[in-house]
Design an enzyme around this catalytic site. Structure first.
Site, PDB file in Angstrom:
ATOM      1  CB  CYS A  13      -0.917  -0.015   1.223  1.00 11.43           C
ATOM      2  SG  CYS A  13      -2.056   1.373   1.305  1.00 11.43           S
ATOM      3  CG  HIS A  44      -5.608  -2.542  -1.366  1.00 12.29           C
ATOM      4  ND1 HIS A  44      -4.623  -3.132  -0.620  1.00 12.29           N
ATOM      5  CD2 HIS A  44      -5.342  -1.203  -1.346  1.00 12.29           C
ATOM      6  CE1 HIS A  44      -3.802  -2.192  -0.158  1.00 12.29           C
ATOM      7  NE2 HIS A  44      -4.221  -1.010  -0.594  1.00 12.29           N
ATOM      8  CD  GLU A  45      -6.622   1.286  -3.937  1.00 15.73           C
ATOM      9  OE1 GLU A  45      -6.778   2.202  -3.098  1.00 15.73           O
ATOM     10  OE2 GLU A  45      -5.510   0.784  -4.186  1.00 15.73           O
ATOM     11  CG  HIS A  75      -7.504   2.641   1.212  1.00 14.83           C
ATOM     12  ND1 HIS A  75      -6.735   2.867   2.337  1.00 14.83           N
ATOM     13  CD2 HIS A  75      -6.679   2.038   0.316  1.00 14.83           C
ATOM     14  CE1 HIS A  75      -5.512   2.433   2.140  1.00 14.83           C
ATOM     15  NE2 HIS A  75      -5.448   1.923   0.912  1.00 14.83           N
TER      16      HIS A  75
END
Length: 175
Positions: free
Chosen positions: A99, A141-142, A145
């Site tokens: 990341c 993954h994003e 966030h």
């Protein structure tokens, strides 16, 4: 202009991002352009607005081979606004992630192999796609966030973490 990427410990990374109401707003369009530039300059394959201290439900998926991910598939960088995962496979696969907001660390992270997603593109059109493997992993993954989750939160065992240097030597170069 590229944005400055905030690091783990910055409270914005742990906040739940807000819905983008007006996709065509010039500030949102500029943010999309800035994120595209930032992810390319940082050799990333994705970046979320919270990583540049902008707490919006918006990220870029930009898979392409680069020094951090030499085997990444090539795709057109895509802005995904107000994204949702609407279905996923039962199969979960562990693979390496890093990341831009957690420099120097990689970890084996379990993710769904296949996901079905919806998002608005930068013109405000609703898109629906099935994503698999690496690109599906980037999306997940994003997407994390946007809910204040970073990849290290998903690592099941600290033995599944290594430094970037070890990752490059053991995984990328397989020495």
């Amino acid at each position: 202009m590229s944005e400055s990427i905030i690091q783990l410990g910055n409270p914005t990374l742990r906040q739940k991002a807000v819905w983008v109401d007006n996709i065509k707003d010039q500030d949102i369009q500029k943010l999309i352009d800035d994120l595209m530039t930032t992810v390319a300059k940082a050799n990333g394959v994705g970046i979320a607005a919270p990583q540049v201290a902008q707490s919006y439900r918006l990220f870029i998926v930009a898979s392409r081979p680069n020094p951090r991910y030499p085997n990444a598939p090539e795709m057109e960088p895509t802005a995904m606004i107000n994204p949702r995962i609407i279905a996923h496979s039962t199969e979960v696969v562990k693979d390496w992630e890093g990341c831009l907001s957690v420099p120097g660390i990689r970890g084996l992270v379990p993710r769904y192999k296949t996901i079905e997603v919806e998002y608005s593109d930068r013109q405000g059109n609703l898109q629906k796609q099935e994503l698999t493997d690496f690109v599906g992993r980037i999306f997940q993954h994003e997407y994390d966030h946007l809910d204040g989750i970073v990849f290290v939160d998903r690592i099941e065992n600290t033995l599944d973490m290594i430094t970037e240097q070890e990752y490059q030597q053991r995984v990328v170069n397989k020495t």
